[in-house]
Scaffold this active site. Structure first.
Site, PDB file in Angstrom:
ATOM      1  N   GLY A 126      32.796  47.230  38.116  1.00 40.51           N
ATOM      2  CA  GLY A 126      33.611  46.508  39.080  1.00 40.51           C
ATOM      3  C   GLY A 126      32.769  45.836  40.150  1.00 40.51           C
ATOM      4  O   GLY A 126      33.000  44.667  40.492  1.00 40.51           O
ATOM      5  N   ALA A 129      30.820  42.914  38.749  1.00 35.30           N
ATOM      6  CA  ALA A 129      31.643  41.704  38.651  1.00 35.30           C
ATOM      7  C   ALA A 129      31.764  41.020  40.002  1.00 35.30           C
ATOM      8  O   ALA A 129      31.735  39.785  40.099  1.00 35.30           O
ATOM      9  CB  ALA A 129      33.016  42.058  38.094  1.00 35.30           C
ATOM     10  N   TYR A 130      31.896  41.819  41.055  1.00 35.29           N
ATOM     11  CA  TYR A 130      31.998  41.273  42.411  1.00 35.29           C
ATOM     12  C   TYR A 130      30.706  40.553  42.793  1.00 35.29           C
ATOM     13  O   TYR A 130      30.738  39.415  43.286  1.00 35.29           O
ATOM     14  CB  TYR A 130      32.290  42.417  43.374  1.00 35.29           C
ATOM     15  CG  TYR A 130      32.163  42.080  44.833  1.00 35.29           C
ATOM     16  CD1 TYR A 130      33.148  41.322  45.486  1.00 35.29           C
ATOM     17  CD2 TYR A 130      31.077  42.522  45.583  1.00 35.29           C
ATOM     18  CE1 TYR A 130      33.035  41.021  46.838  1.00 35.29           C
ATOM     19  CE2 TYR A 130      30.958  42.225  46.926  1.00 35.29           C
ATOM     20  CZ  TYR A 130      31.944  41.468  47.549  1.00 35.29           C
ATOM     21  OH  TYR A 130      31.835  41.171  48.877  1.00 35.29           O
ATOM     22  N   LEU A 131      29.568  41.190  42.583  1.00 35.21           N
ATOM     23  CA  LEU A 131      28.294  40.578  42.950  1.00 35.21           C
ATOM     24  C   LEU A 131      28.027  39.316  42.137  1.00 35.21           C
ATOM     25  O   LEU A 131      27.491  38.333  42.646  1.00 35.21           O
ATOM     26  CB  LEU A 131      27.155  41.579  42.762  1.00 35.21           C
ATOM     27  CG  LEU A 131      27.160  42.785  43.706  1.00 35.21           C
ATOM     28  CD1 LEU A 131      26.046  43.754  43.332  1.00 35.21           C
ATOM     29  CD2 LEU A 131      27.025  42.356  45.164  1.00 35.21           C
ATOM     30  N   LYS A 134      30.386  36.540  43.570  1.00 30.06           N
ATOM     31  CA  LYS A 134      29.860  36.046  44.844  1.00 30.06           C
ATOM     32  C   LYS A 134      28.587  35.225  44.619  1.00 30.06           C
ATOM     33  O   LYS A 134      28.393  34.166  45.251  1.00 30.06           O
ATOM     34  CB  LYS A 134      29.559  37.208  45.779  1.00 30.06           C
ATOM     35  CG  LYS A 134      30.790  37.856  46.410  1.00 30.06           C
ATOM     36  CD  LYS A 134      31.454  36.921  47.396  1.00 30.06           C
ATOM     37  CE  LYS A 134      32.525  37.615  48.208  1.00 30.06           C
ATOM     38  NZ  LYS A 134      33.283  36.648  49.052  1.00 30.06           N
TER      39      LYS A 134
END
Length: 217
Positions: A126, A129-131, A134
């Protein structure tokens, strides 16, 4: 100044809105949920209901016409799935940049994340995926010669009271930073055109915020 903030109901965004209102600026917060409008008014901002996941760039540009700057402070949140990290943390940031170009707005600030990288190999899926989302957004915005962008990458965010003292540089090393101080740095960056084209990391430190921003060259 008229400042448009995407993700206007977020914790950092509302702090920014209060700071802008306190100094007499006009903050406009873009929100998806109309139930959040009163919270923005309480923070001294004008709410505008606009879903960045479902609105074309030309319509978003309408909200940016006449603004002095835009701030992308939206995020899908820690409980969101991979798909929404793409549609919010990546795609909505790119959409706001597209809209800014259409509106002729140049100053563009982004709240990103320390470690953002489109090719991140972070172990937890999770957060990876965020990094990646961004990082991909940051890469897309850095390619815009028509925008005077500054990308801010805070370390771990806390709700501790702000200290007004930070470490702010292209590379700071890992650390944490109160949301209060992130908001204060964003407001200071709005008045710092010399930081255009910079990607900056931010953690707690010993330098007063105005001095930390002024020292960037």
């Amino acid at each position: 100044m008229r400042i448009v903030i995407a993700g206007g109901h977020g914790q950092i965004a509302r702090r920014v809105e209060r700071l802008l209102a306190d100094r007499g600026d006009h903050a406009v917060g873009l929100i998806r949920n109309p139930d959040q409008a009163d919270d923005l008014r309480d923070a001294g901002a004008q709410p505008v209901v606009l879903d960045l996941e479902a609105t074309p760039a030309e319509s978003v540009a309408t909200a940016l016409v006449g603004a002095d700057a835009a701030v992308f402070a939206a995020g899908a949140g820690p409980g969101s799935g991979v798909d929404r990290k793409q549609t919010v943390d990546r795609d909505a940031a790119v959409l706001l940049a597209d809209a800014a170009e259409r509106a002729g707005l140049r100053r563009f600030l982004v709240v990103s994340s320390m470690g953002a990288d489109a090719q991140s190999t972070y172990e937890e899926p999770g957060f990876q995926a965020y990094l990646r989302a961004k990082g991909a957004a940051d890469d897309a915005i850095r390619s815009r010669a028509s925008l005077d962008w500054t990308i801010l990458r805070p370390g771990s965010l806390t709700d501790d009271p702000g200290t007004g003292r930070v470490s702010l540089a292209p590379s700071t090393g890992r650390g944490s930073v109160p949301r209060d101080d992130v908001a204060a740095v964003l407001v200071e960056l709005l008045d710092a055109p010399h930081t255009a084209g910079m990607t900056l990391e931010l953690i707690g430190g010993s330098t007063e915020i105005p001095a930390a921003v002024a020292a960037l060259r």
